[in-house]
Design a protein around this motif. Structure first.
Motif, mmCIF file in Angstrom:
data_model
loop_
_atom_site.group_PDB
_atom_site.id
_atom_site.type_symbol
_atom_site.label_atom_id
_atom_site.label_comp_id
_atom_site.label_asym_id
_atom_site.label_seq_id
_atom_site.Cartn_x
_atom_site.Cartn_y
_atom_site.Cartn_z
ATOM 1 N N SER A 102 0.883 -1.384 0.046
ATOM 2 C CA SER A 102 0.078 -0.229 -0.057
ATOM 3 C C SER A 102 0.796 1.289 0.016
ATOM 4 C CB SER A 102 -1.020 0.058 1.311
ATOM 5 O OG SER A 102 -0.266 -0.006 2.478
ATOM 6 N N ALA A 142 -0.057 3.506 -3.949
ATOM 7 C CA ALA A 142 -1.187 2.727 -4.364
ATOM 8 C C ALA A 142 -2.391 3.649 -4.868
ATOM 9 C CB ALA A 142 -1.932 1.794 -3.225
ATOM 10 N N TRP A 186 2.469 0.782 -9.335
ATOM 11 C CA TRP A 186 1.455 1.151 -8.534
ATOM 12 C C TRP A 186 0.775 -0.231 -8.227
ATOM 13 C CZ3 TRP A 186 -0.399 6.086 -6.978
ATOM 14 C CH2 TRP A 186 0.471 7.187 -7.498
ATOM 15 N N THR A 187 0.210 -0.197 -7.001
ATOM 16 C CA THR A 187 -1.154 -1.130 -6.771
ATOM 17 C C THR A 187 -2.146 -0.728 -6.642
ATOM 18 O OG1 THR A 187 0.659 -2.168 -4.936
ATOM 19 C CG2 THR A 187 -1.754 -2.291 -4.448
ATOM 20 N N ALA A 237 -4.769 3.883 -0.105
ATOM 21 C CA ALA A 237 -4.563 4.459 -1.363
ATOM 22 C C ALA A 237 -3.984 5.830 -1.243
ATOM 23 C CB ALA A 237 -5.402 4.210 -2.322
#
Length: 378
Positions: free
Chosen positions: A111, A114, A143-144, A223
Protein backbone atom coordinates in the motif's frame (compact mmCIF):
# COMPACT_ATOMS: atom_id res chain seq x y z
CA UNK A 1 -9.55 -10.99 17.29
CA UNK A 2 -12.11 -11.44 20.07
CA UNK A 3 -13.01 -7.75 20.08
CA UNK A 4 -13.24 -7.73 16.29
CA UNK A 5 -15.95 -10.37 16.53
CA UNK A 6 -17.77 -8.54 19.31
CA UNK A 7 -18.28 -5.22 17.47
CA UNK A 8 -18.11 -6.60 13.90
CA UNK A 9 -16.81 -3.44 12.26
CA UNK A 10 -15.58 0.02 13.22
CA UNK A 11 -16.37 1.16 16.76
CA UNK A 12 -14.86 4.49 17.77
CA UNK A 13 -15.82 4.05 21.44
CA UNK A 14 -14.02 0.71 21.65
CA UNK A 15 -10.98 2.09 19.85
CA UNK A 16 -10.88 4.93 22.40
CA UNK A 17 -11.07 2.41 25.26
CA UNK A 18 -8.20 0.38 23.77
CA UNK A 19 -6.16 3.57 23.40
CA UNK A 20 -6.80 4.44 27.04
CA UNK A 21 -6.30 1.09 28.83
CA UNK A 22 -4.73 -1.27 26.28
CA UNK A 23 -6.27 -4.10 24.29
CA UNK A 24 -6.00 -6.79 27.00
CA UNK A 25 -7.73 -4.68 29.64
CA UNK A 26 -10.33 -3.57 27.08
CA UNK A 27 -11.10 -7.21 26.27
CA UNK A 28 -11.50 -7.99 29.97
CA UNK A 29 -13.84 -5.04 30.41
CA UNK A 30 -15.96 -6.18 27.47
CA UNK A 31 -16.18 -9.76 28.74
CA UNK A 32 -17.22 -8.59 32.21
CA UNK A 33 -19.42 -5.77 30.90
CA UNK A 34 -17.44 -3.30 33.03
CA UNK A 35 -17.95 -0.66 30.36
CA UNK A 36 -18.99 2.93 29.79
CA UNK A 37 -22.61 3.28 28.74
CA UNK A 38 -21.60 4.09 25.15
CA UNK A 39 -20.10 0.60 24.75
CA UNK A 40 -22.70 -1.55 26.44
CA UNK A 41 -25.12 -1.51 23.53
CA UNK A 42 -22.59 -2.25 20.75
CA UNK A 43 -21.03 -5.15 22.72
CA UNK A 44 -24.10 -6.69 24.35
CA UNK A 45 -25.10 -9.17 21.64
CA UNK A 46 -21.72 -10.81 21.05
CA UNK A 47 -19.55 -10.19 24.11
CA UNK A 48 -19.91 -13.82 25.24
CA UNK A 49 -18.78 -15.18 21.87
CA UNK A 50 -15.05 -15.90 21.75
CA UNK A 51 -14.07 -17.52 18.44
CA UNK A 52 -10.50 -16.27 18.30
CA UNK A 53 -8.84 -19.69 18.21
CA UNK A 54 -11.33 -21.02 15.70
CA UNK A 55 -10.91 -17.94 13.49
CA UNK A 56 -7.14 -18.19 13.62
CA UNK A 57 -7.31 -21.86 12.64
CA UNK A 58 -9.64 -21.00 9.76
CA UNK A 59 -7.26 -18.31 8.51
CA UNK A 60 -4.25 -20.62 8.73
CA UNK A 61 -6.15 -23.31 6.83
CA UNK A 62 -6.73 -20.97 3.90
CA UNK A 63 -3.16 -19.62 4.03
CA UNK A 64 -4.24 -16.31 5.54
CA UNK A 65 -3.35 -14.36 8.65
CA UNK A 66 -4.63 -11.73 11.02
CA UNK A 67 -2.78 -8.40 11.08
CA UNK A 68 -3.01 -6.25 14.21
CA UNK A 69 -1.64 -2.76 14.98
CA UNK A 70 1.32 -4.46 16.71
CA UNK A 71 2.44 -6.27 13.53
CA UNK A 72 5.26 -4.97 11.28
CA UNK A 73 3.02 -5.04 8.19
CA UNK A 74 0.27 -2.95 9.78
CA UNK A 75 -0.10 0.17 7.52
CA UNK A 76 0.15 2.59 10.43
CA UNK A 77 0.43 5.81 8.43
CA UNK A 78 -2.53 4.81 6.27
CA UNK A 79 -4.65 4.13 9.34
CA UNK A 80 -3.63 7.31 11.14
CA UNK A 81 -6.05 9.41 9.11
CA UNK A 82 -8.94 7.21 10.23
CA UNK A 83 -7.99 7.71 13.89
CA UNK A 84 -8.39 11.46 13.46
CA UNK A 85 -11.89 11.46 12.02
CA UNK A 86 -14.69 12.93 14.08
CA UNK A 87 -16.61 9.92 15.44
CA UNK A 88 -19.72 12.04 15.86
CA UNK A 89 -19.68 13.02 12.19
CA UNK A 90 -18.29 9.80 10.75
CA UNK A 91 -19.69 6.94 12.82
CA UNK A 92 -18.13 4.32 10.55
CA UNK A 93 -14.80 6.11 10.44
CA UNK A 94 -12.83 4.32 13.14
CA UNK A 95 -9.58 2.42 12.74
CA UNK A 96 -10.18 -1.32 12.21
CA UNK A 97 -9.29 -3.39 15.26
CA UNK A 98 -7.62 -6.03 13.09
CA UNK A 99 -7.34 -6.82 9.39
CA UNK A 100 -7.88 -10.35 8.12
CA UNK A 101 -5.57 -10.91 5.15
CA UNK A 102 -5.04 -13.49 2.40
CA UNK A 103 -2.08 -13.20 0.05
CA UNK A 104 1.72 -13.28 -0.05
CA UNK A 105 2.41 -9.54 0.04
CA UNK A 106 3.14 -7.31 3.01
CA UNK A 107 0.14 -5.03 3.45
CA UNK A 108 2.43 -2.19 4.47
CA UNK A 109 4.66 -2.51 1.41
CA UNK A 110 1.83 -3.17 -1.04
CA UNK A 111 0.00 0.00 0.00
CA UNK A 112 3.00 2.33 -0.08
CA UNK A 113 2.23 3.47 -3.63
CA UNK A 114 -1.38 2.70 -4.38
CA UNK A 115 -4.42 4.02 -6.19
CA UNK A 116 -8.03 3.11 -5.42
CA UNK A 117 -10.09 2.56 -8.57
CA UNK A 118 -13.87 2.31 -8.18
CA UNK A 119 -16.95 2.90 -10.26
CA UNK A 120 -20.19 1.62 -11.73
CA UNK A 121 -21.21 -2.00 -11.27
CA UNK A 122 -22.98 -1.85 -14.63
CA UNK A 123 -20.00 -0.46 -16.50
CA UNK A 124 -19.97 0.21 -20.23
CA UNK A 125 -17.34 -0.90 -22.77
CA UNK A 126 -16.02 2.68 -22.64
CA UNK A 127 -15.57 2.54 -18.86
CA UNK A 128 -13.95 -0.88 -19.02
CA UNK A 129 -11.49 0.30 -21.67
CA UNK A 130 -10.54 3.49 -19.81
CA UNK A 131 -10.06 1.51 -16.61
CA UNK A 132 -7.88 -1.08 -18.33
CA UNK A 133 -5.76 1.59 -20.01
CA UNK A 134 -5.12 3.64 -16.87
CA UNK A 135 -4.54 0.64 -14.61
CA UNK A 136 -2.17 -0.98 -17.11
CA UNK A 137 -0.10 2.20 -17.31
CA UNK A 138 0.03 2.55 -13.53
CA UNK A 139 0.84 -1.13 -13.05
CA UNK A 140 3.79 -0.79 -15.42
CA UNK A 141 5.13 1.92 -13.12
CA UNK A 142 4.81 -0.16 -9.98
CA UNK A 143 1.49 1.07 -8.59
CA UNK A 144 -0.76 -1.18 -6.52
CA UNK A 145 -4.46 -1.05 -7.42
CA UNK A 146 -7.00 -1.09 -4.57
CA UNK A 147 -10.67 -1.83 -5.15
CA UNK A 148 -13.68 -3.69 -3.79
CA UNK A 149 -13.97 -6.72 -6.10
CA UNK A 150 -17.51 -5.73 -7.16
CA UNK A 151 -18.94 -6.14 -10.64
CA UNK A 152 -18.03 -3.63 -13.34
CA UNK A 153 -15.20 -1.15 -12.83
CA UNK A 154 -13.90 -2.81 -9.65
CA UNK A 155 -13.49 -6.16 -11.37
CA UNK A 156 -11.94 -4.59 -14.46
CA UNK A 157 -9.39 -2.72 -12.32
CA UNK A 158 -8.36 -5.93 -10.55
CA UNK A 159 -8.19 -7.90 -13.81
CA UNK A 160 -6.05 -5.27 -15.53
CA UNK A 161 -3.63 -5.33 -12.60
CA UNK A 162 -3.52 -9.12 -12.62
CA UNK A 163 -2.87 -9.11 -16.37
CA UNK A 164 0.15 -6.91 -15.71
CA UNK A 165 1.29 -9.26 -12.92
CA UNK A 166 1.27 -6.41 -10.44
CA UNK A 167 -0.15 -6.46 -6.89
CA UNK A 168 -3.78 -5.57 -6.39
CA UNK A 169 -5.70 -5.33 -3.11
CA UNK A 170 -9.35 -6.38 -2.84
CA UNK A 171 -11.08 -4.97 0.25
CA UNK A 172 -14.19 -6.95 1.17
CA UNK A 173 -17.27 -6.16 3.27
CA UNK A 174 -17.41 -9.76 4.51
CA UNK A 175 -15.01 -12.43 5.68
CA UNK A 176 -12.10 -13.15 3.35
CA UNK A 177 -13.29 -16.76 3.14
CA UNK A 178 -16.64 -15.75 1.62
CA UNK A 179 -16.23 -14.58 -1.99
CA UNK A 180 -18.54 -11.68 -2.68
CA UNK A 181 -20.03 -11.57 -5.18
CA UNK A 182 -20.00 -15.37 -5.44
CA UNK A 183 -19.30 -15.16 -9.19
CA UNK A 184 -15.95 -13.58 -8.36
CA UNK A 185 -14.62 -16.56 -6.40
CA UNK A 186 -12.01 -17.28 -9.06
CA UNK A 187 -11.05 -13.61 -9.38
CA UNK A 188 -10.51 -13.32 -5.63
CA UNK A 189 -8.45 -16.52 -5.64
CA UNK A 190 -6.22 -15.02 -8.34
CA UNK A 191 -5.87 -11.80 -6.35
CA UNK A 192 -4.88 -13.80 -3.26
CA UNK A 193 -2.19 -15.57 -5.31
CA UNK A 194 -0.19 -12.45 -6.19
CA UNK A 195 -1.82 -9.63 -4.24
CA UNK A 196 -4.00 -9.32 -1.13
CA UNK A 197 -7.60 -9.91 -0.11
CA UNK A 198 -8.35 -7.84 3.00
CA UNK A 199 -11.27 -7.36 5.37
CA UNK A 200 -11.92 -6.05 8.86
CA UNK A 201 -14.63 -8.71 9.25
CA UNK A 202 -13.83 -12.10 10.71
CA UNK A 203 -14.00 -15.36 8.71
CA UNK A 204 -17.55 -16.46 8.00
CA UNK A 205 -19.11 -12.99 8.30
CA UNK A 206 -21.59 -12.37 5.49
CA UNK A 207 -21.88 -9.09 3.60
CA UNK A 208 -24.52 -6.59 4.71
CA UNK A 209 -25.43 -3.22 3.27
CA UNK A 210 -23.97 -1.01 6.01
CA UNK A 211 -20.70 -2.95 5.88
CA UNK A 212 -20.07 -1.82 2.31
CA UNK A 213 -20.22 1.84 3.37
CA UNK A 214 -17.78 1.18 6.21
CA UNK A 215 -15.56 -0.88 3.87
CA UNK A 216 -15.22 2.08 1.51
CA UNK A 217 -13.20 4.04 4.07
CA UNK A 218 -10.54 1.30 3.95
CA UNK A 219 -10.42 1.40 0.16
CA UNK A 220 -9.79 5.15 0.36
CA UNK A 221 -7.46 4.87 3.35
CA UNK A 222 -5.15 2.25 1.81
CA UNK A 223 -4.44 4.39 -1.26
CA UNK A 224 -2.83 7.70 -2.24
CA UNK A 225 -6.01 8.77 -4.01
CA UNK A 226 -9.35 7.56 -5.35
CA UNK A 227 -10.17 7.38 -9.06
CA UNK A 228 -13.79 6.98 -10.18
CA UNK A 229 -14.39 5.61 -13.68
CA UNK A 230 -18.11 5.79 -14.45
CA UNK A 231 -20.67 6.27 -11.69
CA UNK A 232 -24.41 6.61 -11.76
CA UNK A 233 -26.17 9.35 -9.86
CA UNK A 234 -26.57 7.15 -6.78
CA UNK A 235 -23.32 5.25 -7.14
CA UNK A 236 -21.59 3.91 -4.05
CA UNK A 237 -18.37 5.26 -5.56
CA UNK A 238 -19.43 8.68 -4.32
CA UNK A 239 -19.27 7.32 -0.77
CA UNK A 240 -15.66 6.27 -1.36
CA UNK A 241 -14.92 9.77 -2.64
CA UNK A 242 -16.45 11.16 0.54
CA UNK A 243 -14.01 9.12 2.61
CA UNK A 244 -11.11 10.23 0.41
CA UNK A 245 -12.00 13.86 1.06
CA UNK A 246 -12.32 13.24 4.79
CA UNK A 247 -8.86 11.68 4.81
CA UNK A 248 -7.25 14.39 2.70
CA UNK A 249 -6.72 12.08 -0.29
CA UNK A 250 -7.14 13.41 -3.86
CA UNK A 251 -10.42 12.39 -5.48
CA UNK A 252 -10.35 12.03 -9.27
CA UNK A 253 -13.04 11.25 -11.84
CA UNK A 254 -13.03 10.33 -15.52
CA UNK A 255 -15.62 12.12 -17.67
CA UNK A 256 -17.86 10.27 -20.10
CA UNK A 257 -20.41 11.14 -22.74
CA UNK A 258 -22.98 13.74 -21.69
CA UNK A 259 -25.56 11.23 -22.90
CA UNK A 260 -24.27 8.36 -20.75
CA UNK A 261 -26.23 7.55 -17.58
CA UNK A 262 -23.17 5.63 -16.39
CA UNK A 263 -21.17 8.88 -16.13
CA UNK A 264 -23.73 11.17 -14.49
CA UNK A 265 -22.17 10.63 -11.07
CA UNK A 266 -18.68 11.49 -12.33
CA UNK A 267 -19.95 14.66 -13.99
CA UNK A 268 -21.79 15.69 -10.83
CA UNK A 269 -18.71 15.15 -8.64
CA UNK A 270 -16.55 17.15 -11.06
CA UNK A 271 -19.12 19.96 -11.31
CA UNK A 272 -19.61 20.13 -7.52
CA UNK A 273 -15.87 20.22 -6.87
CA UNK A 274 -15.79 16.83 -5.18
CA UNK A 275 -13.38 15.33 -7.71
CA UNK A 276 -10.79 16.55 -10.19
CA UNK A 277 -11.22 15.67 -13.87
CA UNK A 278 -8.57 13.31 -15.25
CA UNK A 279 -8.38 11.45 -18.55
CA UNK A 280 -5.13 9.49 -18.49
CA UNK A 281 -2.55 7.94 -16.19
CA UNK A 282 -0.14 10.88 -16.37
CA UNK A 283 -2.77 13.15 -14.84
CA UNK A 284 -3.50 10.60 -12.12
CA UNK A 285 0.19 10.40 -11.21
CA UNK A 286 0.48 14.19 -11.26
CA UNK A 287 -2.18 14.43 -8.57
CA UNK A 288 -1.37 11.40 -6.44
CA UNK A 289 2.18 10.35 -7.22
CA UNK A 290 5.56 11.12 -5.64
CA UNK A 291 6.49 14.77 -5.48
CA UNK A 292 9.32 16.04 -7.69
CA UNK A 293 11.28 19.24 -8.07
CA UNK A 294 12.15 20.66 -11.50
CA UNK A 295 15.73 20.26 -12.56
CA UNK A 296 16.43 17.56 -9.97
CA UNK A 297 15.82 13.84 -9.61
CA UNK A 298 12.25 12.57 -9.72
CA UNK A 299 12.34 11.63 -6.03
CA UNK A 300 12.89 14.52 -3.56
CA UNK A 301 14.47 12.03 -1.15
CA UNK A 302 17.37 11.49 -3.54
CA UNK A 303 20.31 13.46 -2.20
CA UNK A 304 18.99 13.61 1.36
CA UNK A 305 21.08 11.89 4.01
CA UNK A 306 21.07 11.25 7.74
CA UNK A 307 18.31 12.70 9.89
CA UNK A 308 16.96 14.82 7.02
CA UNK A 309 16.25 11.72 4.94
CA UNK A 310 14.70 9.92 7.92
CA UNK A 311 12.37 12.78 8.81
CA UNK A 312 11.32 13.42 5.20
CA UNK A 313 10.54 9.74 4.64
CA UNK A 314 8.35 9.76 7.77
CA UNK A 315 6.19 12.61 6.45
CA UNK A 316 3.23 11.11 4.55
CA UNK A 317 1.82 12.80 1.47
CA UNK A 318 -1.67 13.33 2.82
CA UNK A 319 -1.51 14.33 6.50
CA UNK A 320 0.43 17.05 8.39
CA UNK A 321 2.53 15.87 11.34
CA UNK A 322 3.75 17.47 14.54
CA UNK A 323 7.45 17.19 15.49
CA UNK A 324 6.60 15.04 18.51
CA UNK A 325 4.79 12.53 16.28
CA UNK A 326 7.75 12.40 13.91
CA UNK A 327 10.09 11.87 16.85
CA UNK A 328 8.04 8.91 18.03
CA UNK A 329 7.83 7.40 14.56
CA UNK A 330 11.50 7.83 13.62
CA UNK A 331 13.08 7.27 17.02
CA UNK A 332 15.06 10.50 16.65
CA UNK A 333 15.33 12.98 19.53
CA UNK A 334 12.87 15.85 19.29
CA UNK A 335 15.62 18.52 18.85
CA UNK A 336 17.06 16.52 15.92
CA UNK A 337 13.63 16.31 14.28
CA UNK A 338 13.10 20.05 14.64
CA UNK A 339 16.54 20.79 13.18
CA UNK A 340 15.85 18.55 10.19
CA UNK A 341 12.46 20.18 9.57
CA UNK A 342 14.16 23.57 9.39
CA UNK A 343 16.74 22.19 6.98
CA UNK A 344 14.04 20.63 4.80
CA UNK A 345 12.06 23.87 4.87
CA UNK A 346 15.07 25.80 3.58
CA UNK A 347 15.31 23.23 0.77
CA UNK A 348 11.61 23.92 0.01
CA UNK A 349 10.74 20.26 0.55
CA UNK A 350 8.46 20.82 3.54
CA UNK A 351 6.38 23.64 4.99
CA UNK A 352 4.66 24.38 8.27
CA UNK A 353 0.97 25.16 8.78
CA UNK A 354 -1.38 25.40 11.73
CA UNK A 355 -1.96 21.64 11.47
CA UNK A 356 1.71 20.70 11.45
CA UNK A 357 4.52 20.01 9.00
CA UNK A 358 3.79 18.67 5.53
CA UNK A 359 5.54 17.98 2.26
CA UNK A 360 5.35 20.71 -0.35
CA UNK A 361 4.01 20.11 -3.88
CA UNK A 362 6.25 20.08 -6.89
CA UNK A 363 6.71 23.58 -8.26
CA UNK A 364 6.50 22.13 -11.76
CA UNK A 365 2.80 21.41 -11.18
CA UNK A 366 1.90 24.13 -8.69
CA UNK A 367 0.80 26.74 -11.23
CA UNK A 368 -1.17 24.33 -13.39
CA UNK A 369 -3.12 22.47 -10.73
CA UNK A 370 -6.69 23.44 -10.12
CA UNK A 371 -8.02 22.42 -6.73
CA UNK A 372 -11.33 20.53 -6.89
CA UNK A 373 -13.28 22.74 -4.53
CA UNK A 374 -11.49 21.68 -1.35
CA UNK A 375 -8.00 22.06 0.07
CA UNK A 376 -5.77 19.19 -0.81
CA UNK A 377 -3.40 18.35 2.04
CA UNK A 378 0.02 17.19 0.89
Amino acid sequence: MYLSRVVAGPCAALSALIEAVGVVEAARAVRECALPQALRGPTRARREIDCAERDLTAMERMGGRVVTPDDPEWPAWRMLGLSRLDSGRDQDGGVPLVLWVRGPRSLLEASERALAVVGARCSTPYGDQVTADIVSDLAAQGWTIVSGAAYGIDAMAHRAALAARTPTIAVLACGVDRPYPAEHERLLAEIADIGLVVSEYAPGVTARKHQFLARNRLIAGLADGVLVVEAGLRSGARNTVKWARRLGRPALAVPGSVNSAASIGCHRMIRDGEALLVTRSEEVIEETGPLSLPGTTTDPQDGLTGDDATVYAALPKSEPRQPAELSTHTGLPLPAVRASLVSLELAELVANSENGWHRTPSKRFASSRREPGHARRI
